[in-house]
Design an enzyme around this catalytic site. Structure first.
Site, short mmCIF file in Angstrom:
data_model
loop_
_atom_site.label_atom_id
_atom_site.label_comp_id
_atom_site.label_asym_id
_atom_site.label_seq_id
_atom_site.Cartn_x
_atom_site.Cartn_y
_atom_site.Cartn_z
N ARG A 54 13.88 45.98 22.64
CA ARG A 54 15.05 44.58 23.28
C ARG A 54 14.34 43.62 22.66
O ARG A 54 13.25 43.38 22.66
CB ARG A 54 14.42 45.16 24.83
CG ARG A 54 15.44 46.69 25.04
CD ARG A 54 16.09 46.80 25.48
NE ARG A 54 16.60 48.00 25.93
CZ ARG A 54 16.82 49.28 24.97
NH1 ARG A 54 16.57 48.83 23.44
NH2 ARG A 54 17.28 50.62 25.95
N ARG A 59 13.83 31.96 29.31
CA ARG A 59 14.62 30.24 29.43
C ARG A 59 14.02 30.19 30.51
O ARG A 59 14.06 28.79 31.46
CB ARG A 59 15.90 30.09 29.58
CG ARG A 59 16.62 31.53 31.20
CD ARG A 59 18.50 30.68 30.78
NE ARG A 59 18.05 29.99 31.47
CZ ARG A 59 19.08 28.99 31.58
NH1 ARG A 59 19.90 29.36 30.78
NH2 ARG A 59 19.52 27.95 32.68
N GLU A 119 20.44 14.76 40.27
CA GLU A 119 21.97 14.99 39.47
C GLU A 119 23.34 14.01 40.09
O GLU A 119 24.13 14.55 39.75
CB GLU A 119 22.35 16.35 39.10
CG GLU A 119 21.31 17.83 38.23
CD GLU A 119 21.68 18.66 37.81
OE1 GLU A 119 20.92 19.45 36.91
OE2 GLU A 119 22.68 19.37 38.51
N SER A 136 21.03 37.87 34.87
CA SER A 136 21.16 38.40 33.70
C SER A 136 19.78 39.59 33.59
O SER A 136 19.79 39.43 32.12
CB SER A 136 21.47 38.04 33.19
OG SER A 136 22.50 39.08 31.78
N PRO A 137 19.07 40.45 34.32
CA PRO A 137 18.34 41.16 34.16
C PRO A 137 17.93 42.18 32.34
O PRO A 137 17.19 42.56 32.12
CB PRO A 137 17.53 41.98 34.89
CG PRO A 137 19.06 41.74 35.89
CD PRO A 137 20.38 41.48 34.92
N GLY A 138 19.40 42.66 31.81
CA GLY A 138 19.40 43.16 30.56
C GLY A 138 18.92 42.47 29.94
O GLY A 138 18.49 43.05 28.36
N GLU A 142 14.79 35.00 33.32
CA GLU A 142 14.99 33.79 34.16
C GLU A 142 15.09 34.52 35.51
O GLU A 142 15.98 35.78 35.39
CB GLU A 142 16.43 33.54 33.93
CG GLU A 142 16.75 32.24 35.09
CD GLU A 142 17.84 31.60 34.82
OE1 GLU A 142 17.61 30.17 34.88
OE2 GLU A 142 18.92 32.17 33.71
N GLU A 165 18.06 13.88 28.64
CA GLU A 165 18.51 15.42 28.30
C GLU A 165 19.88 15.48 28.25
O GLU A 165 20.17 16.56 28.24
CB GLU A 165 17.80 15.91 29.49
CG GLU A 165 16.55 16.08 30.29
CD GLU A 165 16.42 16.82 31.86
OE1 GLU A 165 17.24 17.20 31.92
OE2 GLU A 165 15.00 16.93 31.87
N GLU A 167 22.35 14.54 29.92
CA GLU A 167 23.48 15.19 30.46
C GLU A 167 24.30 14.02 30.82
O GLU A 167 24.60 12.82 31.24
CB GLU A 167 22.33 15.25 32.30
CG GLU A 167 21.32 16.38 31.95
CD GLU A 167 20.19 16.34 33.43
OE1 GLU A 167 19.79 17.65 33.43
OE2 GLU A 167 20.83 15.36 33.32
#
Length: 219
Positions: A54, A59, A119, A136-138, A142, A165, A167
Site C-alpha cells: 500500500r 502529510r 490566517e 482519507s484513511p485509505g 493524517e 509560505e 499564502e
C-alpha cells in the site's frame, strides 16, 4: 451469527497489534512524503491476509478551527487557492476554516490558536474540541483535530497569510445563518468546514449561550 438488531462493536476485538508492518520505504519526499508499505493484518474470520503493498501519503497531522463570535453570532472563514480542487471545481479558491499542520512539540490547540492569528488576524479566547477524525484513511495517515473557538469578529477581514509560505488568504465574515445557507447550497465543499458547520448547526444555541454567559461573568 449476530441478532438482527444487535449492534456489534467495530473491530470485533482487533487492535493495532493485529497489523504487521513487514517493510517501509520512502517512495517520494517533497512537500509531503509518500511511503510504500508491505504489511499484513488479521481477518475478521480468522487467519491473516497475505503480504500486501500500500502507498500512504504522510502529510503529518493538522488542527482546524471554526472561529465563532457569540456576541455578533458570526463565523469567520478563509478563502484560498487549493490545487486539489482544480480538476473538479470551476472555482478552486475554497471557503475553509482556519487550519495548520501540527509540528513536533506543539499541541493541536496551540496550532489552532496560532493559525487563527496568521490566517485571519484573530485572537482566540475559549475553545472546545468538536472531534478528531481521519479525512482519507485509505491513502493518507493524517488525523485532524477540529475545534470551535470564541473570537471577536467585529474587525475581521482583509488579506492574510505568511509570505514565506506563499499564502494568499482572504478573510470572510458571515452571519451564522448565512454560513449555513452556503453549506446547504454546496458552496462549501471541503470536509473540515462541512463537519464544523454541521456541528455548529446542532450546537448553536448551547455554545452561544454558554460563551455569552462566560463573557458576562468575566466582565
Amino acid at each position: 451469527m449476530s441478532k438482527k438488531n444487535e449492534i456489534s462493536p467495530p473491530g470485533a476485538g482487533l487492535t493495532v497489534n493485529d497489523v504487521e508492518i513487514v517493510a517501509t520505504e520512502a517512495a517520494y519526499q517533497g512537500f509531503f512524503q509518500l511511503s510504500k508499505y508491505q504489511l499484513r493484518h488479521r481477518l475478521f474470520a480468522g487467519g491473516w491476509t497475505p503480504v500486501i503493498e500500500r502507498e500512504m501519503l504522510e502529510r503529518g497531522h493538522a488542527a482546524v478551527l471554526l472561529p465563532y463570535d457569540p456576541v455578533l453570532d458570526q463565523v469567520v472563514m478563509v478563502e484560498q487557492f487549493r490545487l486539489g480542487a482544480v480538476e473538479t471545481s470551476e472555482y478552486p479558491w475554497l471557503l475553509e476554516l482556519v487550519a495548520g499542520i501540527i509540528e513536533e512539540g506543539e499541541s493541536a490547540e496551540d496550532v489552532a490558536r496560532r493559525e487563527a492569528v496568521e490566517e485571519a488576524g484573530l485572537d482566540v479566547q475559549q475553545v472546545e474540541l468538536i472531534c478528531s477524525y481521519l479525512p482519507s484513511p485509505g491513502g493518507c495517515s493524517e488525523r485532524i483535530s477540529l475545534f470551535i473557538g470564541q473570537v471577536d469578529s467585529s474587525n475581521a477581514g482583509g488579506l492574510h497569510g505568511l509570505a514565506t509560505e506563499h499564502e494568499d488568504i482572504r478573510v470572510h465574515v458571515y452571519r451564522t445563518e448565512d454560513a449555513l445557507k452556503l453549506l446547504e447550497t454546496g458552496k462549501i465543499d471541503n470536509a473540515a468546514s462541512i463537519i464544523g458547520l454541521q456541528w455548529l448547526a446542532m450546537n448553536h444555541q448551547r455554545i452561544r449561550q454558554q460563551w455569552l454567559q462566560t463573557k458576562l461573568s468575566d466582565n
